[in-house]
Design an enzyme around this catalytic site. Structure first.
Site, mmCIF file in Angstrom:
data_model
loop_
_atom_site.group_PDB
_atom_site.id
_atom_site.type_symbol
_atom_site.label_atom_id
_atom_site.label_comp_id
_atom_site.label_asym_id
_atom_site.label_seq_id
_atom_site.Cartn_x
_atom_site.Cartn_y
_atom_site.Cartn_z
ATOM 1 N N CYS A 229 0.761 -1.215 0.315
ATOM 2 C CA CYS A 229 -0.271 0.163 0.186
ATOM 3 C C CYS A 229 1.010 1.256 -0.319
ATOM 4 O O CYS A 229 2.226 1.529 0.722
ATOM 5 C CB CYS A 229 -0.863 0.076 1.512
ATOM 6 N N SER A 230 0.555 1.371 -1.128
ATOM 7 C CA SER A 230 1.392 3.553 -0.583
ATOM 8 C C SER A 230 1.214 4.376 0.219
ATOM 9 O O SER A 230 2.027 4.599 0.847
ATOM 10 C CB SER A 230 1.633 3.901 -2.374
#
Length: 128
Positions: free
Chosen positions: A12-13
């Site tokens: 997840c960024s």
């Protein structure tokens, strides 16, 4: 110094950005890869207290599993917590916690208020 914990998904960024922001502020958190090690019911209850949110507030409602499990705003807390434990990708991410408080780090800058709460001014100079 207060210990920080991040419930982290490296894919997840926002989670990666949150971890980087902690590190930029001189904090090396304990990292819980919650997809591999889901939080227990007790851990989730503690996080809810620290976050001051409802169980539904920490659920990712856009995940297909949310509908598949027939979850809703009206689902009981017990049902929602059981869903998170059995399907950890339903947990909002990232969550950063200390002994006393927690934030959902979406956006990652939410962490700055947590750092200030714990008496650690952010090193990046951004006021909160």
């Amino acid at each position: 110094m207060q210990e920080f914990t991040i419930y982290h998904n490296p894919r997840c960024s926002k989670s990666r950005q949150a971890l980087a922001l902690l590190e930029q502020n001189g904090i090396t958190p304990s990292v819980i890869l919650y997809l591999q090690t889901p939080p227990s019911k007790n851990e989730l209850n503690k996080l809810l207290t620290q976050l001051k949110l409802s169980a539904h507030d920490i659920i990712r409602t856009q995940e297909p599993e949310y509908n598949a499990l027939k979850l809703s705003q009206d689902s009981t807390k017990a049902t929602l917590l059981a869903a998170i434990i059995s399907t950890p990708k339903l947990l909002q991410r990232p969550i950063v916690a200390t002994q006393y408080a927690a934030v959902i780090a979406r956006p990652p800058e939410n962490i700055l208020s947590l750092i200030n709460i714990n008496g650690n001014p952010p090193l990046n100079g951004n006021p909160t």
